[in-house]
Design a protein around this motif. Structure first.
Motif, PDB file in Angstrom:
ATOM      1  N   GLU A  57       0.846  -1.188   0.000  1.00 52.92           N
ATOM      2  CA  GLU A  57       0.000   0.000   0.000  1.00 52.92           C
ATOM      3  C   GLU A  57       0.885   1.243   0.000  1.00 52.92           C
ATOM      4  OE1 GLU A  57      -3.141  -0.288   3.089  1.00 52.92           O
ATOM      5  OE2 GLU A  57      -2.230  -2.253   3.460  1.00 52.92           O
ATOM      6  N   GLY A  59       0.524   5.473   0.286  1.00 53.85           N
ATOM      7  CA  GLY A  59      -0.430   6.547   0.552  1.00 53.85           C
ATOM      8  C   GLY A  59       0.241   7.713   1.245  1.00 53.85           C
ATOM      9  N   VAL A  62       0.160  11.991  -1.039  1.00 52.91           N
ATOM     10  CA  VAL A  62       0.380  11.674  -2.452  1.00 52.91           C
ATOM     11  C   VAL A  62      -0.876  12.021  -3.251  1.00 52.91           C
ATOM     12  CG1 VAL A  62       2.003   9.825  -1.908  1.00 52.91           C
ATOM     13  CG2 VAL A  62      -0.413   9.286  -2.214  1.00 52.91           C
ATOM     14  N   GLY A  63      -0.691  12.213  -4.543  1.00 55.78           N
ATOM     15  CA  GLY A  63      -1.828  12.530  -5.391  1.00 55.78           C
ATOM     16  C   GLY A  63      -2.657  11.330  -5.765  1.00 55.78           C
ATOM     17  N   HIS A  64      -2.022  10.152  -5.807  1.00 58.37           N
ATOM     18  CA  HIS A  64      -2.722   8.956  -6.268  1.00 58.37           C
ATOM     19  C   HIS A  64      -2.365   7.754  -5.388  1.00 58.37           C
ATOM     20  CE1 HIS A  64      -3.910  11.108  -9.888  1.00 58.37           C
ATOM     21  NE2 HIS A  64      -2.645  11.482 -10.041  1.00 58.37           N
ATOM     22  N   PRO A  65      -3.015   7.617  -4.236  1.00 59.00           N
ATOM     23  CA  PRO A  65      -2.768   6.423  -3.414  1.00 59.00           C
ATOM     24  C   PRO A  65      -3.025   5.158  -4.232  1.00 59.00           C
ATOM     25  CG  PRO A  65      -4.135   8.008  -2.243  1.00 59.00           C
ATOM     26  CD  PRO A  65      -4.050   8.484  -3.666  1.00 59.00           C
ATOM     27  N   THR A  66      -2.249   4.123  -3.953  1.00 58.53           N
ATOM     28  CA  THR A  66      -2.398   2.910  -4.753  1.00 58.53           C
ATOM     29  C   THR A  66      -2.022   1.682  -3.926  1.00 58.53           C
ATOM     30  OG1 THR A  66      -1.824   1.914  -6.893  1.00 58.53           O
ATOM     31  CG2 THR A  66      -0.029   2.896  -5.652  1.00 58.53           C
ATOM     32  N   LYS A 125       4.705   7.236  -9.649  1.00 52.94           N
ATOM     33  CA  LYS A 125       3.340   6.858 -10.010  1.00 52.94           C
ATOM     34  C   LYS A 125       2.294   7.458  -9.069  1.00 52.94           C
ATOM     35  CE  LYS A 125       4.419   2.353 -12.094  1.00 52.94           C
ATOM     36  NZ  LYS A 125       3.663   2.550 -13.363  1.00 52.94           N
ATOM     37  N   VAL A 126       2.689   7.733  -7.810  1.00 55.34           N
ATOM     38  CA  VAL A 126       1.706   8.213  -6.837  1.00 55.34           C
ATOM     39  C   VAL A 126       1.789   9.720  -6.632  1.00 55.34           C
ATOM     40  CG1 VAL A 126       1.646   5.991  -5.660  1.00 55.34           C
ATOM     41  CG2 VAL A 126       3.204   7.777  -4.835  1.00 55.34           C
ATOM     42  N   GLU A 127       2.763  10.377  -7.219  1.00 53.60           N
ATOM     43  CA  GLU A 127       2.909  11.835  -7.175  1.00 53.60           C
ATOM     44  C   GLU A 127       2.962  12.377  -5.746  1.00 53.60           C
ATOM     45  OE1 GLU A 127       0.044  13.778  -9.642  1.00 53.60           O
ATOM     46  OE2 GLU A 127       0.593  12.643 -11.436  1.00 53.60           O
ATOM     47  N   SER A 129       3.442  14.763  -2.602  1.00 53.33           N
ATOM     48  CA  SER A 129       3.152  16.180  -2.394  1.00 53.33           C
ATOM     49  C   SER A 129       4.437  16.994  -2.334  1.00 53.33           C
ATOM     50  CB  SER A 129       2.369  16.362  -1.093  1.00 53.33           C
ATOM     51  OG  SER A 129       2.342  17.707  -0.687  1.00 53.33           O
TER      52      SER A 129
END
Length: 359
Positions: A57, A59, A62-66, A125-127, A129
């Motif tokens: 995981e 998170g 970040v802009g895109h949690p995955t 990939k998650v960008e 902050s």
């Protein structure tokens, strides 16, 4: 075949120092080659081997949690690095007075080929902050802590292994940090962090979190038992300091301490490594005094792993001889004569001294 039987077989060649959680040194022959065979690679764990559901995981800020699976990581561009990992407590038994902690001798160090996805590419990939300062890396391992917790309000009965790294390091393509799923050409084994783990070149191995379960981008520095409690240099005469980069160190791998050697020329061999730059010089002393002679040093390839060195020596007389070895790295760091004592016994990189007898 049971998991327990597989673990017992994988551990058979190691030198166990604690059965639960399992901690074991590499045998001396593990330092002979450029790569440590997996079955000879030392093992350091704070808790028992955990169950892992195969997901990671990501998170926090970040802009895109995955959530990533092993297949997702394998689908990314694969990179392989040869990396020397050393426990921060390696050599603790040589400090006086004896510090607290696992009683490591001098063989909690090994080098393996690790393959995986680059951490900075995963984070892209998650960008993260722009306000991010660190990443929090959490393993799946947890449980009662067998050493005394240092920080107040720590749940010593169910503690999780968590560390952080500077976000600037984690996102730097030059860092070489991997989320590794292969070790020496095979899937990472249970003792070494299956199904995937961090590999952080240059840093003491505490940063290379095993059984990686979660990554969070943080906007404030992390404080926790394994970040600001343990794995701190608690100096007696200056402010405490975090354990980070490996210190420059050289080891003699041949002859073994206390060996009996014959007359004639002998090639002394060893390894040297550092987290603060490639090794630029290795010197050997055979007099027990201060005259150092240069050894032949293998050049650094990636800067991520130890370098071999040799020294051609012909003992001048029958009897006992001392051998000392000292490494210098590209940052100008040189090994000290004696360990730099600290309360938890980290970072011993003192000059190695052995003796041999010529018959």
């Amino acid at each position: 075949m049971t998991v327990a039987h597989n673990l017992d077989a994988a551990r058979a060649a190691l030198v166990m120092i604690n059965p639960a959680p399992y901690n074991a040194e590499a045998p001396p022959e593990a330092l002979a080659g450029n790569i440590t065979p997996t079955e000879l690679h030392y093992v350091r764990s704070n808790f028992a081997v955990p169950a892992h559901d195969g997901t990671l995981e990501i998170g926090g800020a970040v802009g895109h949690p995955t959530v990533l699976t092993l297949d997702d990581l394998r689908a990314m561009p694969a990179h392989e690095h040869t990396v020397t990992l050393e426990c921060a407590g390696n050599g603790r038994l040589d400090m006086r007075p004896l510090p607290t902690g696992e009683p490591w001798g001098d063989y909690a160090v090994s080098t393996a080929r690790w393959k995986g996805a680059l951490l900075h590419e995963v984070l892209a990939k998650v960008e993260p902050s722009a306000q991010g300062v660190e990443i929090l890396t959490q393993g799946a391992d947890h449980g009662p802590y067998h050493l005394q917790a240092i920080l107040p309000d720590t749940d010593q009965e169910n503690l999780t292994f968590i560390r952080s790294l500077p976000l600037s390091l984690a996102t730097d393509p030059a860092s070489g940090i991997l989320i590794a799923y292969e070790m020496n050409g095979e899937p990472v084994g249970s003792d070494h962090g299956a199904p995937f783990r961090l590999i952080v070149p240059h840093w003491y191995a505490v940063a290379s979190v095993k059984w990686l379960k979660r990554i969070d981008v943080l906007t404030e520095p992390y404080t926790g038992e394994f970040q600001t409690g343990h794995y701190m240099y608690e100096w007696p005469d200056r402010p405490h300091e975090a354990v980070t980069l490996m210190r420059v160190r050289a080891r003699i791998t041949d002859p073994a301490p206390g060996s009996i050697i014959g007359s004639g020329a002998y090639t002394v061999r060893g390894k040297a490594w550092s987290g603060t730059g490639p090794i630029t010089r290795v010197d050997v002393s055979v007099t027990g005094e201060g005259d150092w002679q240069p050894a032949q040093l293998e050049p650094s390839r990636s800067g991520y792993h130890w370098q071999a060195w040799t020294f051609d020596w012909e003992p001048s007389h029958v009897g006992r001889h001392t051998l000392r070895v000292r490494a210098t790295d590209a940052a100008g760091n040189v090994q000290p004569d004696v360990p730099q004592w600290n309360r938890l016994g980290y970072g011993n990189n003192a000059i190695e001294v052995i003796y041999v007898d010529r018959r």
